[in-house]
Design a protein around this motif. Structure first.
Motif, mmCIF file in Angstrom:
data_model
loop_
_atom_site.group_PDB
_atom_site.id
_atom_site.type_symbol
_atom_site.label_atom_id
_atom_site.label_comp_id
_atom_site.label_asym_id
_atom_site.label_seq_id
_atom_site.Cartn_x
_atom_site.Cartn_y
_atom_site.Cartn_z
ATOM 1 N N GLU A 20 11.086 -4.570 -0.244
ATOM 2 C CA GLU A 20 10.786 -3.271 -0.851
ATOM 3 C C GLU A 20 9.346 -3.254 -1.381
ATOM 4 O O GLU A 20 8.634 -2.258 -1.262
ATOM 5 N N ARG A 67 7.015 -2.754 1.586
ATOM 6 C CA ARG A 67 7.066 -1.367 2.052
ATOM 7 C C ARG A 67 6.227 -0.458 1.143
ATOM 8 O O ARG A 67 5.413 0.333 1.592
ATOM 9 N N ARG A 68 6.436 -0.624 -0.157
ATOM 10 C CA ARG A 68 5.735 0.241 -1.108
ATOM 11 C C ARG A 68 4.229 -0.013 -1.122
ATOM 12 O O ARG A 68 3.434 0.910 -1.265
ATOM 13 N N GLU A 93 2.331 -1.222 1.330
ATOM 14 C CA GLU A 93 1.710 -0.712 2.557
ATOM 15 C C GLU A 93 1.625 0.814 2.514
ATOM 16 O O GLU A 93 0.619 1.408 2.882
ATOM 17 N N GLU A 94 2.689 1.428 2.038
ATOM 18 C CA GLU A 94 2.730 2.886 1.962
ATOM 19 C C GLU A 94 1.655 3.423 1.006
ATOM 20 O O GLU A 94 0.943 4.385 1.324
ATOM 21 N N SER A 95 1.509 2.787 -0.150
ATOM 22 C CA SER A 95 0.568 3.342 -1.133
ATOM 23 C C SER A 95 -0.882 3.045 -0.743
ATOM 24 O O SER A 95 -1.765 3.877 -0.961
ATOM 25 N N GLU A 140 -1.864 2.889 2.313
ATOM 26 C CA GLU A 140 -2.050 3.888 3.373
ATOM 27 C C GLU A 140 -2.424 5.241 2.760
ATOM 28 O O GLU A 140 -3.360 5.911 3.192
ATOM 29 N N GLN A 141 -1.698 5.603 1.722
ATOM 30 C CA GLN A 141 -1.900 6.919 1.104
ATOM 31 C C GLN A 141 -3.303 7.089 0.530
ATOM 32 O O GLN A 141 -3.852 8.184 0.524
ATOM 33 N N ALA A 163 -5.475 0.957 3.821
ATOM 34 C CA ALA A 163 -4.529 0.023 4.438
ATOM 35 C C ALA A 163 -5.254 -1.077 5.213
ATOM 36 O O ALA A 163 -4.833 -2.236 5.205
ATOM 37 N N ALA A 166 2.565 2.848 -6.292
ATOM 38 C CA ALA A 166 3.604 1.950 -5.779
ATOM 39 C C ALA A 166 4.812 1.924 -6.704
ATOM 40 O O ALA A 166 5.929 1.671 -6.268
ATOM 41 N N LYS A 187 6.050 4.484 -7.982
ATOM 42 C CA LYS A 187 6.683 5.799 -7.821
ATOM 43 C C LYS A 187 6.857 6.514 -9.159
ATOM 44 O O LYS A 187 7.967 6.938 -9.525
ATOM 45 N N ASP A 195 2.591 16.212 -4.097
ATOM 46 C CA ASP A 195 3.753 15.429 -3.675
ATOM 47 C C ASP A 195 4.801 15.318 -4.788
ATOM 48 O O ASP A 195 5.844 14.703 -4.590
#
Ligand code: ADP
Ligand code: ADP
Length: 232
Positions: free
Chosen positions: A117, A120-121, A123-125, A127-128, A132, A157, A159, A190
């Motif tokens: 988890e 995932r978080r 990489e996602e953040s 990216e945002q 990345a 990250a 959230k 968002d």
């Protein structure tokens, strides 16, 4: 929703007592983006630190999503922080000998989020915030604007429902400041509620709601809309 009623904060040092906030009243609704301005020493940082449950207050009532913050013990305060709040500081506060990935990971580890988890978080953040491809870089290999974006990724990250930013563009030139502001606007669209302290009046005007702190109190001009007689 964030609701402060009659909040006061007194700093007591050996010789002097400072009333950093005095009868401070503010309601922030879900999804708002608020810019906070005001003179140096007026209490903006103190307000933000109390809002972020980083600092206790002396008097008054603070409800965060209906939870009475003044009634919580230290562990419960830490839980609320972890569940709901993200911070961004002027100085970025990145750890110099950790790469970007690891910097974003620190608070997630601290909160006991499991490795898959976390990955995932992170990489996602990253990216945002458009970084990345630089996950393995050290903070010093980045520009100031990029470092601030890493700090934003670190906050994202977690959230957070509430993102609190203290002079997030204070160390940046105007182009980078605008980029960081655009990123905050995206995060707000968002769904995050954002409270941003800034000296930059141009950036403040971009925010949908502006409040001013003067002498530890709020001068919230939006309260006076439709009642000009109330403005002295
Ligand atoms: P701003 O962010 O608007 O510049 P602050 O919230 O930092 O204002 O400070 C408000 C007032 O509280 C100032 O007079 C400041 O000197 C005082 N203050 C802030 N932090 C402390 C502290 N830890 N101890 C004593 N006084 C403090
Ligand atoms: P930004 O894209 O945030 O405006 P700059 O224009 O300052 O950043 O930087 C341009 C490029 O130079 C960026 O890709 C950045 O990674 C790189 N860069 C900036 N400062 C440094 C540095 N001290 N060491 C290595 N690379 C840097």
């Amino acid at each position: 929703m964030l609701n402060m009623n009659g909040i006061s904060k007194v700093y007591q040092t050996e010789m002097v007592q400072t009333h950093a906030l005095q009868d401070f009243n503010l309601q922030v609704n879900e999804g708002e983006f608020i810019a906070v301005t005001g003179p140096s020493g007026s209490g903006k940082t103190t307000f933000l630190n109390i809002a972020g449950v980083l600092e206790p207050f002396t008097q008054g009532e603070y409800l965060l999503d209906g939870v009475d913050i003044g009634k919580l013990n230290d562990n419960q305060r830490a839980d609320i922080r972890n569940q709901k709040i993200g911070y961004i500081f002027q100085g970025f506060n990145l750890i110099p000998d950790l790469n970007l990935y690891e910097n974003v990971e620190v608070p997630l580890r601290y909160r006991g989020i499991k490795a898959p988890e976390r990955k995932r978080r992170i990489e996602e953040s990253l990216e945002q915030v458009g970084l990345a491809s630089r996950a393995k870089h050290l903070p010093q290999q980045l520009s100031g604007g990029q470092q601030q974006r890493v700090a934003i990724a670190r906050a994202l990250a977690g959230k957070p429902r509430f993102l609190l930013a203290d002079e997030p563009t204070g160390n940046l030139d105007s182009l980078m400041a605008r980029q960081v502001m655009e990123l905050l606007e995206q995060i707000n669209r968002d769904g995050a509620t954002i409270v941003m302290v800034t000296h930059d009046s141009e950036l403040a005007r971009r925010a949908p709601r502006n409040i001013q702190v003067v002498d530890g109190q709020i001068a919230d001009f939006s309260l006076y809309q439709g009642n000009p007689a109330a403005v002295v």
